[in-house]
Enzyme design. Structure first.
Site, PDB file in Angstrom:
ATOM      1  N   CYS A  82       1.050  -1.156  -0.410  1.00  0.00           N
ATOM      2  CA  CYS A  82       0.140   0.307   0.544  1.00  0.00           C
ATOM      3  C   CYS A  82       0.987   1.593  -0.112  1.00  0.00           C
ATOM      4  O   CYS A  82       2.097   0.650   0.133  1.00  0.00           O
ATOM      5  CB  CYS A  82      -0.807   0.340   1.400  1.00  0.00           C
ATOM      6  SG  CYS A  82      -1.818  -1.696   1.512  1.00  0.00           S
ATOM      7  N   ARG A 121       1.493   1.243  -6.258  1.00  0.00           N
ATOM      8  CA  ARG A 121       1.898   0.518  -4.863  1.00  0.00           C
ATOM      9  C   ARG A 121       0.640   0.161  -4.841  1.00  0.00           C
ATOM     10  O   ARG A 121       0.039  -1.228  -4.152  1.00  0.00           O
ATOM     11  CB  ARG A 121       2.472   0.939  -3.393  1.00  0.00           C
ATOM     12  CG  ARG A 121       3.475   1.548  -3.841  1.00  0.00           C
ATOM     13  CD  ARG A 121       3.953   2.357  -2.674  1.00  0.00           C
ATOM     14  NE  ARG A 121       4.302   2.093  -1.735  1.00  0.00           N
ATOM     15  CZ  ARG A 121       5.327   0.479  -1.445  1.00  0.00           C
ATOM     16  NH1 ARG A 121       6.107   1.035  -2.073  1.00  0.00           N
ATOM     17  NH2 ARG A 121       5.753   0.207  -0.457  1.00  0.00           N
ATOM     18  N   TRP A 176      -4.118  -1.446  -1.213  1.00  0.00           N
ATOM     19  CA  TRP A 176      -3.779  -2.942  -1.838  1.00  0.00           C
ATOM     20  C   TRP A 176      -4.099  -3.875  -0.705  1.00  0.00           C
ATOM     21  O   TRP A 176      -3.554  -4.795  -0.210  1.00  0.00           O
ATOM     22  CB  TRP A 176      -2.317  -3.349  -2.206  1.00  0.00           C
ATOM     23  CG  TRP A 176      -2.316  -4.554  -3.249  1.00  0.00           C
ATOM     24  CD1 TRP A 176      -1.763  -5.688  -2.400  1.00  0.00           C
ATOM     25  CD2 TRP A 176      -2.420  -4.993  -4.292  1.00  0.00           C
ATOM     26  NE1 TRP A 176      -1.633  -6.492  -3.831  1.00  0.00           N
ATOM     27  CE2 TRP A 176      -2.124  -5.855  -4.314  1.00  0.00           C
ATOM     28  CE3 TRP A 176      -2.786  -3.989  -5.340  1.00  0.00           C
ATOM     29  CZ2 TRP A 176      -2.324  -6.919  -5.785  1.00  0.00           C
ATOM     30  CZ3 TRP A 176      -2.939  -4.626  -6.483  1.00  0.00           C
ATOM     31  CH2 TRP A 176      -2.784  -5.878  -6.852  1.00  0.00           C
ATOM     32  N   ASN A 215       1.347   0.745   6.210  1.00  0.00           N
ATOM     33  CA  ASN A 215       1.649  -0.458   4.688  1.00  0.00           C
ATOM     34  C   ASN A 215       2.395  -2.297   5.495  1.00  0.00           C
ATOM     35  O   ASN A 215       3.300  -1.768   5.763  1.00  0.00           O
ATOM     36  CB  ASN A 215       2.479   0.018   3.991  1.00  0.00           C
ATOM     37  CG  ASN A 215       2.618   0.186   3.293  1.00  0.00           C
ATOM     38  OD1 ASN A 215       2.316  -1.740   2.959  1.00  0.00           O
ATOM     39  ND2 ASN A 215       4.158  -0.187   2.091  1.00  0.00           N
ATOM     40  N   GLY A 216       1.666  -3.428   4.720  1.00  0.00           N
ATOM     41  CA  GLY A 216       2.197  -4.122   5.374  1.00  0.00           C
ATOM     42  C   GLY A 216       1.401  -5.196   5.633  1.00  0.00           C
ATOM     43  O   GLY A 216      -0.048  -4.916   5.196  1.00  0.00           O
ATOM     44  N   GLU A 251       8.241 -20.395 -20.440  1.00  0.00           N
ATOM     45  CA  GLU A 251       8.080 -19.151 -19.528  1.00  0.00           C
ATOM     46  C   GLU A 251       8.780 -18.190 -19.976  1.00  0.00           C
ATOM     47  O   GLU A 251       8.540 -17.325 -20.151  1.00  0.00           O
ATOM     48  CB  GLU A 251       7.509 -19.466 -18.443  1.00  0.00           C
ATOM     49  CG  GLU A 251       7.618 -17.898 -17.299  1.00  0.00           C
ATOM     50  CD  GLU A 251       6.483 -17.585 -17.857  1.00  0.00           C
ATOM     51  OE1 GLU A 251       5.539 -17.829 -18.129  1.00  0.00           O
ATOM     52  OE2 GLU A 251       6.780 -15.964 -17.188  1.00  0.00           O
ATOM     53  N   LYS A 292       7.700 -14.973 -21.932  1.00  0.00           N
ATOM     54  CA  LYS A 292       8.973 -13.782 -21.160  1.00  0.00           C
ATOM     55  C   LYS A 292       9.611 -13.007 -23.107  1.00  0.00           C
ATOM     56  O   LYS A 292       9.015 -12.202 -23.006  1.00  0.00           O
ATOM     57  CB  LYS A 292      10.120 -13.902 -20.387  1.00  0.00           C
ATOM     58  CG  LYS A 292       9.544 -14.199 -19.146  1.00  0.00           C
ATOM     59  CD  LYS A 292       8.789 -13.073 -18.238  1.00  0.00           C
ATOM     60  CE  LYS A 292       7.372 -12.444 -18.249  1.00  0.00           C
ATOM     61  NZ  LYS A 292       6.321 -13.817 -18.583  1.00  0.00           N
ATOM     62  N   GLU A 335       6.795 -11.798 -25.539  1.00  0.00           N
ATOM     63  CA  GLU A 335       5.617 -10.980 -25.459  1.00  0.00           C
ATOM     64  C   GLU A 335       6.518  -9.300 -25.452  1.00  0.00           C
ATOM     65  O   GLU A 335       5.561  -8.519 -25.133  1.00  0.00           O
ATOM     66  CB  GLU A 335       5.134 -11.309 -24.328  1.00  0.00           C
ATOM     67  CG  GLU A 335       5.258 -11.119 -23.319  1.00  0.00           C
ATOM     68  CD  GLU A 335       4.843 -11.337 -21.705  1.00  0.00           C
ATOM     69  OE1 GLU A 335       3.313 -11.393 -21.940  1.00  0.00           O
ATOM     70  OE2 GLU A 335       5.290 -12.174 -20.805  1.00  0.00           O
ATOM     71  N   HIS A 384      11.740 -35.141 -32.458  1.00  0.00           N
ATOM     72  CA  HIS A 384      10.491 -35.548 -33.030  1.00  0.00           C
ATOM     73  C   HIS A 384      10.042 -33.964 -34.443  1.00  0.00           C
ATOM     74  O   HIS A 384       8.962 -34.244 -34.073  1.00  0.00           O
ATOM     75  CB  HIS A 384       9.905 -35.314 -31.953  1.00  0.00           C
ATOM     76  CG  HIS A 384       9.694 -36.892 -31.433  1.00  0.00           C
ATOM     77  ND1 HIS A 384       9.830 -38.228 -31.807  1.00  0.00           N
ATOM     78  CD2 HIS A 384      10.297 -37.168 -30.151  1.00  0.00           C
ATOM     79  CE1 HIS A 384      10.243 -38.965 -31.101  1.00  0.00           C
ATOM     80  NE2 HIS A 384      10.604 -38.143 -30.070  1.00  0.00           N
ATOM     81  N   LYS A 427      -2.485  -5.900 -19.367  1.00  0.00           N
ATOM     82  CA  LYS A 427      -2.425  -7.141 -17.934  1.00  0.00           C
ATOM     83  C   LYS A 427      -3.211  -7.707 -17.617  1.00  0.00           C
ATOM     84  O   LYS A 427      -3.284  -8.706 -17.306  1.00  0.00           O
ATOM     85  CB  LYS A 427      -2.019  -5.561 -17.124  1.00  0.00           C
ATOM     86  CG  LYS A 427      -1.456  -6.095 -15.645  1.00  0.00           C
ATOM     87  CD  LYS A 427       0.062  -6.666 -15.941  1.00  0.00           C
ATOM     88  CE  LYS A 427       0.382  -7.739 -14.547  1.00  0.00           C
ATOM     89  NZ  LYS A 427       1.506  -8.813 -15.399  1.00  0.00           N
TER      90      LYS A 427
HETATM   91  C1  AGP Z   1       2.139 -13.097 -19.125  1.00  0.00           C
HETATM   92  O1  AGP Z   1       3.301 -12.528 -18.416  1.00  0.00           O
HETATM   93  C2  AGP Z   1       1.148 -12.497 -19.613  1.00  0.00           C
HETATM   94  N1  AGP Z   1       0.692 -11.130 -18.691  1.00  0.00           N
HETATM   95  C3  AGP Z   1       0.025 -13.120 -19.400  1.00  0.00           C
HETATM   96  O2  AGP Z   1       0.189 -14.508 -20.325  1.00  0.00           O
HETATM   97  C4  AGP Z   1      -0.725 -13.630 -18.552  1.00  0.00           C
HETATM   98  O3  AGP Z   1       0.205 -14.058 -17.823  1.00  0.00           O
HETATM   99  C5  AGP Z   1      -2.134 -13.984 -18.665  1.00  0.00           C
HETATM  100  O4  AGP Z   1      -2.589 -13.506 -18.785  1.00  0.00           O
HETATM  101  C6  AGP Z   1      -2.829 -14.619 -17.196  1.00  0.00           C
HETATM  102  O5  AGP Z   1      -3.465 -13.740 -16.811  1.00  0.00           O
HETATM  103  P1  AGP Z   1      -4.083 -13.796 -15.172  1.00  0.00           P
HETATM  104  O6  AGP Z   1      -2.656 -14.432 -13.946  1.00  0.00           O
HETATM  105  O7  AGP Z   1      -3.832 -12.283 -14.637  1.00  0.00           O
HETATM  106  O8  AGP Z   1      -5.158 -14.330 -15.498  1.00  0.00           O
END
Ligand code: AGP
Length: 634
Positions: A2, A27, A74, A100-101, A506, A510, A513, A529, A629
């Protein structure tokens, strides 16, 4: 996480506090509030939702005054509503406080205070502190705070006002950040520098177990045994945006660096002695004992964490576990019954496909557990049970700290199940927890080694890749007249086995994207394969090859790639001599840890490699093109 702020001086405190909260909104942003002390006493205004709602309210009905507190929340305990928004007060509303905490022993303190006649208004851990100070107040606020904070366990940065001491703010710190701003006969306390930069850049940093009192005459700092402490003010030269990123160039890099503390915090709040606690779980142990199948359902990075969860749950708790992307699960009529547990993982708690999968599972009679970061999000409210990751707001679109927080929660949940179903003895579980507690220190060490944006060796590797990448494209177009059949492979392959197959996926996600470079993750055993046809002198293959029972298998894959001229970057356990003999092109060392925990460590170089490549390519790292996001639509 927070944001708190306090001000004392001659300005309109409402304006100062709102400006500060605006700079602290990164935050936390699920509710906000202010408390202002004036001739009418303490006037409190708080609203759920974004700060703008509170701002509009104060514009319509302003509160006058020159001393006050502010908070942007938060949520960690208690859903985001007006009742749980800060500031919080004691029984008689003589004391007002922002925090905050996370107070780990709040329940025990709350029970005691309730027994002694205190009446609580919220479900938060924070309110306990206000009542403790009320109980210890004998006419000196600083002394009451000093006595009270010694009873607290957990992380806190608090700022407190008392109606009877209208010219003083007292603040204290343990683990959560706290700074003092020094202006011209005006003083500030805040969680972070951006909150006060508009008014001053002269700052005192408060350390753990220090208490600061500010009034118009100045600043006094004492420790918890009431000894005065001399503090030196420093002048910071950050601009506002830099400051909101804590001095990092991007939120993504800042969030990568938050991971050691974040995992320590999860372990400190979830593991007491050698017992694992999920206070908010809401699904009874008797139900968990009867579960005969688990589905883990998620999207993107959360899905990769879920794939790791499968290995952990099947290895430790021996419950058959299936993993699905939410968009596939929701439409394939999965076989789900009353003894199925569906674990949905989501940082935002709002991903449409994952929410739909949750509803589909409940319709079919399954119990649903949400592993979520955002309190009060749709998934956290609609699931039968929830475990919060407490990773704080993740601002960068590319998920980093939420991923390792999900891994930590899934590992702890696997151990919890293993204990409950007597698949692992308490002694063995204690051993696994002891090994898990090494992860934050190891991550910190790797960030010191690879995480500095100015001198990281990974930045150097990314620069080499960038140069090679553009040289090949230039060569290709120059030699186009030869009628080459195909464009050069300028892609990254990520290979891993067992628990590091999800790490490979993953790592590829990363990179692609945020740098928009083609990247694929594969289980290393799959190379022969098909994917090995991609290998020539062009693509870079990131081989995840930590010390493990499959180390030799990975070495064979590396040799297959090297024999076809591929370039190999190996992520290997420090001191691995064998990997140095097979002629890999680059080695990224990670510290030694029990093999099922290597994904926690492997994530760091994978995140940083993606970050530095995207940085070399000049991409918009925090807000990559075409992405959001939280994907709240299908
Ligand atoms: C990951 O870096 C991406 N931002 C995306 O794949 C994300 O993980 C996915 O949209 C799931 O989001 P969520 O965890 O908020 O459900």
């Amino acid at each position: 996480m927070c944001g708190i702020i306090g001000y004392i001086g001659d300005r309109d405190v409402s304006e100062v506090v709102i400006e500060g909260l605006t700079r602290l909104e990164y935050r936390g942003y699920d509710s906000a509030g202010v408390a202002i002390l004036n001739d009418n006493g303490i006037d409190i205004r708080k609203r759920p939702g974004k700060l703008n709602i509170l701002k509009a309210d104060l514009k319509k009905n302003p509160i006058k005054g020159h001393i006050g507190l502010g908070h942007t929340r938060w949520a960690t305990h208690g859903i985001p509503n007006e009742q749980n928004a800060h500031p919080h007060t004691d029984c008689k509303k003589n004391i007002v406080l922002v925090h905050n905490g996370i107070i780990e022993n709040y329940q025990m303190l709350k029970d005691g205070l309730t027994k002694r006649g205190h009446a609580f208004r919220s479900q938060t851990d924070t309110e306990v502190i206000a009542h403790l100070i009320e109980e210890n107040y004998k006419g000196n606020l600083e002394e009451a705070v000093r006595i009270s904070v010694k009873e607290l366990k957990g992380a806190y940065a608090i700022a407190v006002l008392h109606k009877d001491e209208p010219d003083k703010i007292v603040a204290a710190r343990c683990e959560s950040p706290l700074i003092v701003g020094i202006g011209q006969s005006e003083y500030f306390v805040a969680s972070d520098i951006p909150a006060i930069l508009k008014y001053t850049n002269k700052v005192i940093f408060i350390n753990n177990y220090e208490i600061v009192s500010i009034d118009k005459k100045g600043v006094r700092v004492i420790d918890y045994s009431n000894q005065p402490i001399k503090k030196k003010a420093v002048c910071v030269d950050w601009d506002i945006t830099q400051a909101e990123k804590g001095g990092y160039d991007h939120f993504m890099l800042k969030e990568i660096h938050e991971q050691p503390d974040l995992i320590s915090n999860i372990l400190n709040t979830r593991v007491r002695g050698n017992r694992i606690h999920f206070d908010e779980l809401r699904i009874k142990d008797t139900i968990l004992k009867k579960i005969d199948k688990i589905f883990i359902v998620a999207c993107g990075t959360a899905y990769h964490a879920g794939l790791n969860g499968k290995y952990m749950i099947e290895w430790l708790a021996q419950v058959p576990t299936l993993v699905d992307t939410s968009s596939e699960f929701r439409y394939r009529n999965p076989i789900v019954g009353k003894n199925t547990l569906v674990v949905v993982i989501s940082q935002s708690g709002e991903t449409a496909d994952t929410l739909a999968a949750l509803r589909e599972s409940k319709k079919k009679g399954a119990k649903v557990l949400g592993v979520v970061n955002v309190l009060g999000s749709s998934i956290s409210r609609e699931a039968d049970g929830v475990i919060y990751t407490h990773a704080g707001p993740e601002i960068a679109v590319a998920s980093t700290k939420a991923y390792t927080a999900q891994l930590a929660i899934l590992y702890l949940f696997s151990l919890y199940l293993a204990g409950l179903r007597e698949k692992r003895t308490p002694y063995k579980i204690a051993g696994y927890l002891k090994e898990l507690k090494k992860a934050p220190g190891h991550i910190k060490k790797m960030l010191e080694q690879y995480g500095d944006a100015k001198k990281s060796d990974l930045k150097h590797k990314a620069r080499i890749f960038n140069r090679e990448y553009h040289k090949r494209l230039k060569d290709y177009y120059q030699r186009d007249s030869e009628g080459r059949k195909r464009a050069p492979n300028c892609c990254f392959l990520f290979l891993g086995r067992n628990v590091n197959y999800p790490s490979a996926l993953e790592g590829a996600l990363k990179l692609k994207e945020i740098s928009y470079i083609s990247a694929e993750g594969y289980p290393a055993g799959e190379m022969k394969h098909g994917p090995i046809a991609l290998i020539d002198e062009n693509p870079w293959t990131i081989c995840i090859v930590p010390e493990s029972s499959l180390h030799e298998k990975m070495i064979s894959n590396i040799m297959e790639i090297k024999s076809r001229g591929g370039i190999v970057v190996a992520i290997a356990t420090e001191g691995d001599e064998e990997i140095r003999k097979v002629g890999v092109d680059y080695i990224i060392d990670i510290p030694r840890i029990e093999q099922t925990l290597t994904p926690f460590l492997v994530a760091i170089p994978l995140q940083l490699l993606a970050y530095f490549v995207a940085r070399e390519f000049g991409e918009d790292i925090d807000q990559p093109r075409n992405l959001a996001k939280s994907v709240t639509v299908e």
